[in-house]
Write a protein that holds these residues in place. Sequence first.
Motif, PDB file in Angstrom:
ATOM      1  N   ASP A 146      26.458  42.636  34.845  1.00  9.98           N
ATOM      2  CA  ASP A 146      26.592  43.160  36.205  1.00  9.98           C
ATOM      3  C   ASP A 146      26.444  42.059  37.251  1.00  9.98           C
ATOM      4  O   ASP A 146      26.988  42.172  38.356  1.00  9.98           O
ATOM      5  CB  ASP A 146      25.542  44.241  36.445  1.00  9.98           C
ATOM      6  N   LEU A 147      25.716  41.021  36.908  1.00 15.61           N
ATOM      7  CA  LEU A 147      25.486  39.902  37.824  1.00 15.61           C
ATOM      8  C   LEU A 147      26.730  39.042  38.011  1.00 15.61           C
ATOM      9  O   LEU A 147      27.043  38.600  39.124  1.00 15.61           O
ATOM     10  CB  LEU A 147      24.336  39.049  37.259  1.00 15.61           C
ATOM     11  N   LEU A 148      27.437  38.794  36.920  1.00 15.40           N
ATOM     12  CA  LEU A 148      28.582  37.883  36.935  1.00 15.40           C
ATOM     13  C   LEU A 148      29.698  38.369  37.849  1.00 15.40           C
ATOM     14  O   LEU A 148      29.948  39.567  37.973  1.00 15.40           O
ATOM     15  CB  LEU A 148      29.151  37.736  35.531  1.00 15.40           C
ATOM     16  N   ALA A 149      30.399  37.402  38.430  1.00 13.50           N
ATOM     17  CA  ALA A 149      31.631  37.727  39.132  1.00 13.50           C
ATOM     18  C   ALA A 149      32.660  38.216  38.115  1.00 13.50           C
ATOM     19  O   ALA A 149      32.653  37.798  36.957  1.00 13.50           O
ATOM     20  CB  ALA A 149      32.155  36.493  39.854  1.00 13.50           C
ATOM     21  N   PRO A 150      33.561  39.145  38.502  1.00 12.68           N
ATOM     22  CA  PRO A 150      34.630  39.550  37.588  1.00 12.68           C
ATOM     23  C   PRO A 150      35.381  38.327  37.067  1.00 12.68           C
ATOM     24  O   PRO A 150      35.737  37.434  37.831  1.00 12.68           O
ATOM     25  CB  PRO A 150      35.524  40.424  38.468  1.00 12.68           C
ATOM     26  N   GLY A 151      35.583  38.278  35.754  1.00 14.67           N
ATOM     27  CA  GLY A 151      36.227  37.133  35.132  1.00 14.67           C
ATOM     28  C   GLY A 151      35.289  35.984  34.846  1.00 14.67           C
ATOM     29  O   GLY A 151      35.694  34.965  34.279  1.00 14.67           O
ATOM     30  N   GLY A 152      34.002  36.131  35.216  1.00 10.14           N
ATOM     31  CA  GLY A 152      33.035  35.058  35.004  1.00 10.14           C
ATOM     32  C   GLY A 152      32.637  34.918  33.545  1.00 10.14           C
ATOM     33  O   GLY A 152      32.868  35.806  32.717  1.00 10.14           O
ATOM     34  N   LEU A 153      32.008  33.778  33.228  1.00 14.24           N
ATOM     35  CA  LEU A 153      31.680  33.435  31.843  1.00 14.24           C
ATOM     36  C   LEU A 153      30.164  33.399  31.652  1.00 14.24           C
ATOM     37  O   LEU A 153      29.419  32.929  32.514  1.00 14.24           O
ATOM     38  CB  LEU A 153      32.259  32.064  31.485  1.00 14.24           C
ATOM     39  N   MET A 290      38.600  41.791  37.578  1.00 16.95           N
ATOM     40  CA  MET A 290      38.716  43.037  38.334  1.00 16.95           C
ATOM     41  C   MET A 290      40.065  43.687  38.056  1.00 16.95           C
ATOM     42  O   MET A 290      41.105  43.020  38.033  1.00 16.95           O
ATOM     43  CB  MET A 290      38.562  42.752  39.834  1.00 16.95           C
ATOM     44  N   ALA A 291      40.035  44.987  37.802  1.00 16.83           N
ATOM     45  CA  ALA A 291      41.272  45.700  37.505  1.00 16.83           C
ATOM     46  C   ALA A 291      42.194  45.686  38.721  1.00 16.83           C
ATOM     47  O   ALA A 291      41.757  45.716  39.866  1.00 16.83           O
ATOM     48  CB  ALA A 291      40.956  47.136  37.104  1.00 16.83           C
ATOM     49  N   ARG A 292      43.482  45.655  38.438  1.00 15.29           N
ATOM     50  CA  ARG A 292      44.481  45.709  39.514  1.00 15.29           C
ATOM     51  C   ARG A 292      45.381  46.920  39.314  1.00 15.29           C
ATOM     52  O   ARG A 292      45.544  47.400  38.200  1.00 15.29           O
ATOM     53  CB  ARG A 292      45.323  44.426  39.527  1.00 15.29           C
ATOM     54  N   GLY A 294      49.045  49.185  40.364  1.00 12.90           N
ATOM     55  CA  GLY A 294      50.377  49.258  40.966  1.00 12.90           C
ATOM     56  C   GLY A 294      51.185  47.984  40.879  1.00 12.90           C
ATOM     57  O   GLY A 294      52.232  47.850  41.479  1.00 12.90           O
ATOM     58  N   GLY A 295      50.674  46.973  40.080  1.00 18.95           N
ATOM     59  CA  GLY A 295      51.443  45.757  39.956  1.00 18.95           C
ATOM     60  C   GLY A 295      51.522  44.942  41.216  1.00 18.95           C
ATOM     61  O   GLY A 295      52.310  44.019  41.323  1.00 18.95           O
ATOM     62  N   GLN A 296      50.702  45.271  42.224  1.00 13.78           N
ATOM     63  CA  GLN A 296      50.800  44.582  43.512  1.00 13.78           C
ATOM     64  C   GLN A 296      49.713  43.512  43.664  1.00 13.78           C
ATOM     65  O   GLN A 296      49.656  42.855  44.684  1.00 13.78           O
ATOM     66  CB  GLN A 296      50.665  45.596  44.660  1.00 13.78           C
ATOM     67  N   GLY A 297      48.843  43.374  42.631  1.00 13.59           N
ATOM     68  CA  GLY A 297      47.790  42.386  42.736  1.00 13.59           C
ATOM     69  C   GLY A 297      46.672  42.788  43.679  1.00 13.59           C
ATOM     70  O   GLY A 297      45.942  41.964  44.186  1.00 13.59           O
ATOM     71  N   THR A 298      46.577  44.095  43.980  1.00  9.99           N
ATOM     72  CA  THR A 298      45.550  44.565  44.886  1.00  9.99           C
ATOM     73  C   THR A 298      44.329  44.993  44.095  1.00  9.99           C
ATOM     74  O   THR A 298      44.447  45.825  43.183  1.00  9.99           O
ATOM     75  CB  THR A 298      46.051  45.778  45.694  1.00  9.99           C
ATOM     76  N   PRO A 299      43.155  44.438  44.385  1.00  8.53           N
ATOM     77  CA  PRO A 299      41.978  44.861  43.635  1.00  8.53           C
ATOM     78  C   PRO A 299      41.749  46.356  43.777  1.00  8.53           C
ATOM     79  O   PRO A 299      41.915  46.919  44.849  1.00  8.53           O
ATOM     80  CB  PRO A 299      40.830  44.060  44.291  1.00  8.53           C
ATOM     81  N   SER A 300      41.347  46.973  42.654  1.00  8.83           N
ATOM     82  CA  SER A 300      41.080  48.412  42.685  1.00  8.83           C
ATOM     83  C   SER A 300      39.636  48.661  43.049  1.00  8.83           C
ATOM     84  O   SER A 300      38.833  47.761  43.008  1.00  8.83           O
ATOM     85  CB  SER A 300      41.385  49.035  41.337  1.00  8.83           C
TER      86      SER A 300
END
Length: 300
Positions: A146-153, A290-292, A294-300
């Motif tokens: 929960d602490l990590l940024a989305p996509g973090g390692l 982070m999930a996207r 509509g294919g528009q690259g907009t964060p959900s």
Amino acid sequence: MTQAHQHTPHGEGGHHQAHDDGGQAEILDLDAEVLAEHIAFITAWLPLKAEPRQIVDLGCGTGAGTFALLERFPEAHVTAVDTSAGHLQHLREKACARGVEERVRTVQADLDAADWPDLGTPDLVWASASMHHMAHPERALTSVHDLLAPGGLFAVVELDGFPRFLPADAPGDRPGLEERCHRATDSFHAEHVPHRGADWGPMLSAAGFTVEAERTITVNIEGDRGEAIGRYAHGSLQRIRGAAAPALSPEDLAALDELLDTDSPHSILRRDDLAVRTERTVWAARRAPMARRGGQGTPS
């Protein structure tokens, strides 16, 4: 992470009694000095998609991982977390001496607590020789996720066992003594550190991570590379003596005490056949991006 088990000298973290900060700090500094090349190798191996700018070092001890990460990632800032005020003070002093104090923030915290302090939103979380001491590792792993940024390692580094230093036929009058000392601590460790030697892969997956890489690194450093190995061996065996002593024979205990007697001609500090032999396993686990929609690259 430094907490409650003073038998644990190895790795960036380690648990101990608060009054033992000084002796533990010396061992952690020796650990960092002797294993510096291996720590640097691990930081270079991490499967990062971009250089991290915000890093959290969980169970930082006196800063072996913190300073390796600062060197590897010159634009990064590290939040160093530990329960030991003494270790954190030592780390801050080293940061000032190295001129990197503006890139280091220290936080005193008990990572076994249900609620963690604000540690920011790091791109990389590093935990070396600390996770196996967690009383509630599943909860701690969820907290890291929960602490990590989305996509973090998240990098978990664990020693597969305590380092060995002596040849198998040493000392001459009690060959195999070191191995018997370690076996004598097995029941103690099984009770106090049940997650030592655990496979963290399934636990990381259960906490929501994707384990992207796992690697075991063999450490075999010859003692003629520096007198620090002698001090490292002496300090390490001194610290396991208390747990091992009740299960050792009188002859083995006497031989161990002679090795630890710095005035003895048979002191471990006088040996020229020492080496550091162990293994480190690294798990590199990623939080999902982070999930996207509509294919528009907009964060959900």
